[in-house]
Design a protein around this motif. Structure first.
Motif, PDB file in Angstrom:
ATOM      1  N   ALA A 164       0.896  -1.135   0.020  1.00 18.54           N
ATOM      2  CA  ALA A 164      -0.082  -0.152   0.011  1.00 18.54           C
ATOM      3  C   ALA A 164       1.074   1.135  -0.143  1.00 18.54           C
ATOM      4  O   ALA A 164       0.692   2.197  -0.651  1.00 18.54           O
ATOM      5  CB  ALA A 164      -0.994   0.025   1.167  1.00 18.54           C
ATOM      6  N   ALA A 168       1.185   4.146  -2.770  1.00 17.57           N
ATOM      7  CA  ALA A 168       1.033   5.560  -2.691  1.00 17.57           C
ATOM      8  C   ALA A 168       2.211   6.222  -3.178  1.00 17.57           C
ATOM      9  O   ALA A 168       1.831   7.538  -3.747  1.00 17.57           O
ATOM     10  CB  ALA A 168       1.007   5.712  -1.095  1.00 17.57           C
TER      11      ALA A 168
ATOM     12  N   ALA B 168      -1.597   6.521   3.509  1.00 22.46           N
ATOM     13  CA  ALA B 168      -1.736   5.122   2.935  1.00 22.46           C
ATOM     14  C   ALA B 168      -1.754   4.123   4.278  1.00 22.46           C
ATOM     15  O   ALA B 168      -2.517   3.343   4.403  1.00 22.46           O
ATOM     16  CB  ALA B 168      -0.767   4.794   1.919  1.00 22.46           C
ATOM     17  N   GLN B 171      -5.112   4.240   5.938  1.00 21.54           N
ATOM     18  CA  GLN B 171      -6.172   3.617   5.366  1.00 21.54           C
ATOM     19  C   GLN B 171      -5.902   2.046   5.373  1.00 21.54           C
ATOM     20  O   GLN B 171      -6.906   1.683   5.598  1.00 21.54           O
ATOM     21  CB  GLN B 171      -6.142   4.156   3.821  1.00 21.54           C
ATOM     22  N   TRP B 172      -4.789   1.822   5.271  1.00 26.83           N
ATOM     23  CA  TRP B 172      -4.478   0.387   5.401  1.00 26.83           C
ATOM     24  C   TRP B 172      -5.015  -0.135   6.834  1.00 26.83           C
ATOM     25  O   TRP B 172      -5.610  -1.232   6.867  1.00 26.83           O
ATOM     26  CB  TRP B 172      -2.996   0.164   5.306  1.00 26.83           C
TER      27      TRP B 172
END
Lengths: 183, 183
Positions: A164, A168, B168, B171-172
Motif C-alpha cells: 500500500a 502511494a 496510505a 487507510q491500511w
DNA sequence: AATTTCATGTAACCAGTTACATGATTCA
DNA sequence: TGAATCATGTAACTGGTTACATGAAATT
C-alpha cells in the motif's frame, strides 16, 4: 569522497541545505528539530562531526564569525566541489536497493533537485522513480501470493501495508509528474 | 536488557522469527535475503553478533548440533525470558517518535503480534496506530501550509509525498481493522 | 576432484546516540 | 545578576557495513 554524501542521508541533507543558504550547525539542528525534513539527527554528536567531515572533504567551508574567542561560531557555505558532489549525488540512477531500503534518501534527493538539476531532469527522476517503484510492487505482490497461506494473518497484513505504501509513492509520482510538468 | 530488542529492529526481527521456529544464523540471513521481511541486514557481521547479544542476554538459546568440530552449527530457540521480552516489546504503547521515525519497527511488531498477543490486543494496536498516524498527518499538513510559499516546488512535493504515505498507512490500518475484525 | 552451497565467524571501520561539558548572548 | 537560549563540542558506546576467512556438506 563523494561516498560520504552517497551513504549518509544526514550528510546529504546538510549539503543540500547549505547549498541554499549559509547555515551554522545550530541552524541545521533547528531545522531538523522543527521541520519534517528532520527525519534526521538533531543531536550535536551527529551534526557537528558530519559538518567537519564535509569540510575536510572540501565540500563545504566554514566562515568563522568571531575570532579571538574560545567558542568560534561558524556558518557554512557550499564549495564548488561540494556543488559538484551534490549534483553528482542527485543525478545518480535509482537502484532497486534505493527503492527497497532508502526511499527517504530518494525523497531527500528529490527535494533539493528542483533548483539544482532543473525541471527536465527532475521530471525524468520522477518517471524513473515511478517505474522502479511499480517494478518493486510487482515483486512484493508476487511474494505475497506465494506465501499467503503459509503465513500468519498479521504477517500477511504487514506485507499488504508495504504494498500500500509503495502504491502511494507511485501514485504520488504520477500525480507530481502531471502537476509539476504542467506548472 | 530488553533495550536490545526495543532499539534494534534487527534484534526484534530475530527474536520474533525465532519465537515461531528454531532457526540458525544462516536460516535468518536467508529469510532476510529472500523475503520482504528483509528490510533487515543480511550480513553475517550483523546477524551473528546480534544472535550472540540475544543469547548473552538470555532471550534465546542455541542448541549445538555437531559437537567435536571446528564449525559448530547452532539452531536457536526462544527462552521464557525471551518470550517475555518479546511480549513486552509488542505491547509497548505507540509513541509519536515511533510513527515519525520507525514505522518499519511498528510493522515488524504488528507482523508478530497475531500469534503472540491475540486478536483483541492486535486490533487495539491497529486502532492506536490509525489514531497516532492521523494525528501526525495533521501536523504534517499544518507544517506544509505554513511553509508552502517559502519553499522550492520540489521540497513542497516531497512533503506531500510524506503525507501521502502516512495516509496510505492510516487507510491500511482502517481497512485491516475491518478485515481482521470480521475474519 | 572440483564446484557450489551451507554455515559461521572476525576485524577494521563508520556513523549515530547518549550524556556530558562549556562558552557566549539576550533579556527579564 | 540570574535564567534561558544560542552555540559548539567531545567521549564512550552501540550496532551495522564491508571485506575477509574458513570449515563442512552436497552436487556434478
Amino acid at each position: 569522497m563523494i561516498d560520504s554524501v552517497r551513504k549518509s542521508n544526514l550528510s546529504l541533507a546538510i549539503l543540500g541545505l547549505v547549498s541554499l543558504q549559509p547555515l551554522s550547525g545550530y541552524d541545521l539542528r533547528k531545522i531538523f528539530r522543527t521541520t519534517p525534513m528532520g527525519h534526521f539527527s538533531t543531536s550535536p554528536g551527529a551534526v557537528y562531526p558530519a559538518l567537519r567531515r564535509l569540510e575536510t572533504r572540501g565540500l563545504i567551508k566554514g566562515r568563522v564569525r568571531k575570532r579571538n574567542t574560545l567558542r568560534p561560531k561558524q556558518t557554512f557555505i557550499i564549495t564548488g566541489e561540494g556543488l559538484k558532489a551534490l549534483k553528482g549525488t542527485l543525478s545518480m540512477p535509482i537502484t532497486p536497493d534505493d527503492v527497497k531500503w532508502n526511499m527517504d534518501g530518494l525523497m531527500l534527493r528529490f527535494a533539493f533537485m528542483g533548483k539544482i538539476l532543473g525541471k527536465k531532469r527532475t521530471l525524468r527522476f520522477l518517471a524513473e522513480l515511478a517505474a522502479k517503484t511499480e517494478e518493486y510492487i510487482v515483486t512484493l505482490e508476487r511474494h505475497l501470493e506465494h506465501s499467503r497461506d503459509k503465513m500468519d494473518a498479521t504477517a500477511v497484513y504487514a506485507q499488504e501495508h508495504g504494498i500500500a505504501v509503495y502504491r502511494a509513492t507511485s501514485q504520488w509520482a504520477e500525480h507530481t509528474i502531471a502537476d509539476f510538468g504542467r506548472g
